[in-house]
Design a protein around this motif. Structure first.
Motif, PDB file in Angstrom:
ATOM      1  N   ALA A  95       0.826  -1.206   0.000  1.00  0.00           N
ATOM      2  CA  ALA A  95       0.000   0.000   0.000  1.00  0.00           C
ATOM      3  C   ALA A  95       0.859   1.255   0.000  1.00  0.00           C
ATOM      4  CB  ALA A  95      -0.928  -0.002   1.209  1.00  0.00           C
ATOM      5  N   GLU A  96       1.925   1.256   0.794  1.00  0.00           N
ATOM      6  CA  GLU A  96       2.814   2.428   0.861  1.00  0.00           C
ATOM      7  C   GLU A  96       3.592   2.614  -0.432  1.00  0.00           C
ATOM      8  OE1 GLU A  96       3.569   2.279   5.704  1.00  0.00           O
ATOM      9  OE2 GLU A  96       4.875   1.167   4.321  1.00  0.00           O
ATOM     10  N   ALA A  99       1.157   4.143  -3.004  1.00  0.00           N
ATOM     11  CA  ALA A  99       0.775   5.522  -2.690  1.00  0.00           C
ATOM     12  C   ALA A  99       1.955   6.477  -2.631  1.00  0.00           C
ATOM     13  CB  ALA A  99       0.035   5.558  -1.353  1.00  0.00           C
ATOM     14  N   GLU A 103       1.998  10.710  -2.161  1.00  0.00           N
ATOM     15  CA  GLU A 103       2.313  11.355  -0.890  1.00  0.00           C
ATOM     16  C   GLU A 103       3.463  12.349  -1.026  1.00  0.00           C
ATOM     17  OE1 GLU A 103       2.721   8.481   2.194  1.00  0.00           O
ATOM     18  OE2 GLU A 103       0.641   7.830   2.067  1.00  0.00           O
ATOM     19  N   ARG A 109      -3.327  12.125   2.872  1.00  0.00           N
ATOM     20  CA  ARG A 109      -3.082  10.701   3.111  1.00  0.00           C
ATOM     21  C   ARG A 109      -4.313   9.841   2.868  1.00  0.00           C
ATOM     22  NH1 ARG A 109       0.699   8.840   7.931  1.00  0.00           N
ATOM     23  NH2 ARG A 109       2.085   9.911   6.465  1.00  0.00           N
ATOM     24  N   ARG A 113      -4.499   6.889   0.146  1.00  0.00           N
ATOM     25  CA  ARG A 113      -4.823   5.522   0.547  1.00  0.00           C
ATOM     26  C   ARG A 113      -5.972   4.968  -0.291  1.00  0.00           C
ATOM     27  NH1 ARG A 113      -5.750   6.480   5.556  1.00  0.00           N
ATOM     28  NH2 ARG A 113      -8.014   6.654   5.318  1.00  0.00           N
ATOM     29  N   ASP A 114      -7.001   5.774  -0.503  1.00  0.00           N
ATOM     30  CA  ASP A 114      -8.149   5.312  -1.281  1.00  0.00           C
ATOM     31  C   ASP A 114      -7.762   5.058  -2.743  1.00  0.00           C
ATOM     32  OD1 ASP A 114      -9.713   5.480   0.959  1.00  0.00           O
ATOM     33  OD2 ASP A 114     -10.625   7.415   0.426  1.00  0.00           O
ATOM     34  N   ARG A 117      -5.740   1.832  -3.028  1.00  0.00           N
ATOM     35  CA  ARG A 117      -6.579   0.629  -2.962  1.00  0.00           C
ATOM     36  C   ARG A 117      -7.309   0.421  -4.302  1.00  0.00           C
ATOM     37  NH1 ARG A 117      -8.681  -3.091   0.181  1.00  0.00           N
ATOM     38  NH2 ARG A 117      -7.521  -2.336   1.994  1.00  0.00           N
ATOM     39  N   HIS A 130      -0.930  -5.233   2.677  1.00  0.00           N
ATOM     40  CA  HIS A 130      -0.194  -5.162   3.942  1.00  0.00           C
ATOM     41  C   HIS A 130       1.131  -5.922   3.899  1.00  0.00           C
ATOM     42  CE1 HIS A 130      -3.570  -3.169   5.777  1.00  0.00           C
ATOM     43  NE2 HIS A 130      -4.382  -4.135   5.399  1.00  0.00           N
TER      44      HIS A 130
END
Length: 345
Positions: A95-96, A99, A103, A109, A113-114, A117, A130
């Motif tokens: 995820a990081e 994104a 960022e 944030r 995040r949305d 996903r 994760h």
């Protein structure tokens, strides 16, 4: 007419003093998937790096979505690039990683995040958000790399041989998914590869590159059926197209123009070769490769010229056998022997 998604006009580029792109003209329509195909050293990746702003041009202009970006830094070009090596941060989660580009541009944030996903769901890796890259397979890492490119909503996606590190089965699977992703998004994509099958399956159009010059641009069907040069004829096709001097080799009356046969070559694919047919010539079978229902017979004609024939495996000739070889003349291509360009009467 609206501006194309990407346009290169007379683009040249050099590396360590040597010119690697020579006055390249290339236009990619908005929403088109163009594949740049060529052997190693042809300049394929340099095309992408020039578009991304990672390599300067020595001549010509680059336009993206109607805007001249020739002098713009990479960060101002709104392109996303997917590399062969994945280039994921090992200490960040999936995820990081996805994104990250948002960022660093100060995207809130929650929004980042949305969007991460949503991008992960689009390429089928939402269940991995994760995990860290070290916990992923090669195919999963490539999905994450695609999601990271997708999340930025760029004007152009640049894909630098993204499937070449994967095994064959996974390449076939992701190739189909990449094509489906393009069709869903309607995105402008430039995909670089040396794999002709990948190009023929994926592309709306193919640009064949040789030594920094465009040999031919066309649909997969045009590249296959009407190659513009002997280079394209031999590079696209496995086994390659047969190429023989026109003078005195399998050429019936009227196939080559009078007085010009010694300046021409004829080309025909292995499936255009017939064995034990009328209007045929003597040949010897050197070897036979069986591939499922098909067999490829490697022959030497009486004049010493090699020819490959595709025949049903059940009716393949034996090694060392003497056979008669003919060609379906409707499937014969004619090229200039000196330039290699297609003959136009």
């Amino acid at each position: 007419m609206s501006d194309p998604g990407l346009a290169l006009a007379g683009v040249s580029a050099a590396y360590r003093g040597s010119t690697v792109l020579h006055e390249v003209d290339l236009t990619v329509a908005r929403g088109e998937l163009l594949v740049v195909l060529g052997p190693s050293g042809a300049g394929k990746s340099t095309v992408l790096r020039v578009v991304a702003g990672l390599e300067p041009v020595t001549a010509g202009r680059v336009r993206i979505a109607g805007r001249d970006v020739t002098a713009d830094r990479p960060g101002r070009r709104n392109v996303s690039m997917v590399f062969q090596s994945y280039a994921l941060f090992p200490h960040l989660t999936v995820a990081e990683n996805i994104a990250f580009g948002l960022e660093v541009r100060d995207t809130p944030r929650a929004v980042a995040r949305d969007r991460a996903r949503a991008a992960a769901e689009a390429v089928g890796c939402a269940a991995l958000l994760h995990r860290r890259p070290g916990q992923l397979s090669g195919g999963e890492r490539q999905r994450v790399a695609l999601a990271r490119a997708l999340v930025r909503e760029p004007d152009v996606f640049l894909l630098d041989e993204p499937l070449s590190n994967l095994d064959l089965a996974l390449r076939v699977e992701l190739r189909a998914e990449l094509r489906a992703l393009h069709d869903r998004l309607g995105a402008t994509m430039v995909h670089v590869t040396h794999d002709q099958t990948e190009a023929l399956v994926l592309a709306d159009r193919i640009a064949v590159l040789r030594a920094g010059r465009i040999e031919q641009v066309g649909t997969p069907d045009e590249i296959w059926r009407t190659p513009a040069s002997t280079f394209v004829a031999r590079f696209v096709g496995s086994p390659a197209m047969n190429l023989l001097p026109a003078a005195g080799v399998l050429v019936p009356s009227g196939t080559a123009p009078v007085g010009a046969a010694e300046e021409l070559e004829i080309g025909f694919r292995p499936e255009a070769v017939t064995l034990d047919a009328a209007d045929s010539t003597d040949a010897t079978v050197d070897r036979v490769d069986v591939v499922g229902e098909d067999a490829y017979a490697y022959l030497t004609l009486a004049g010493g010229h090699p020819v490959v024939a595709r025949v049903p495996a059940a009716r393949r000739p034996e090694r060392g056998a003497a056979v008669r070889v003919g060609v379906r003349w409707a499937d014969v291509h004619v090229f200039h022997a000196d330039s290699g360009r297609r003959y136009a009467p």
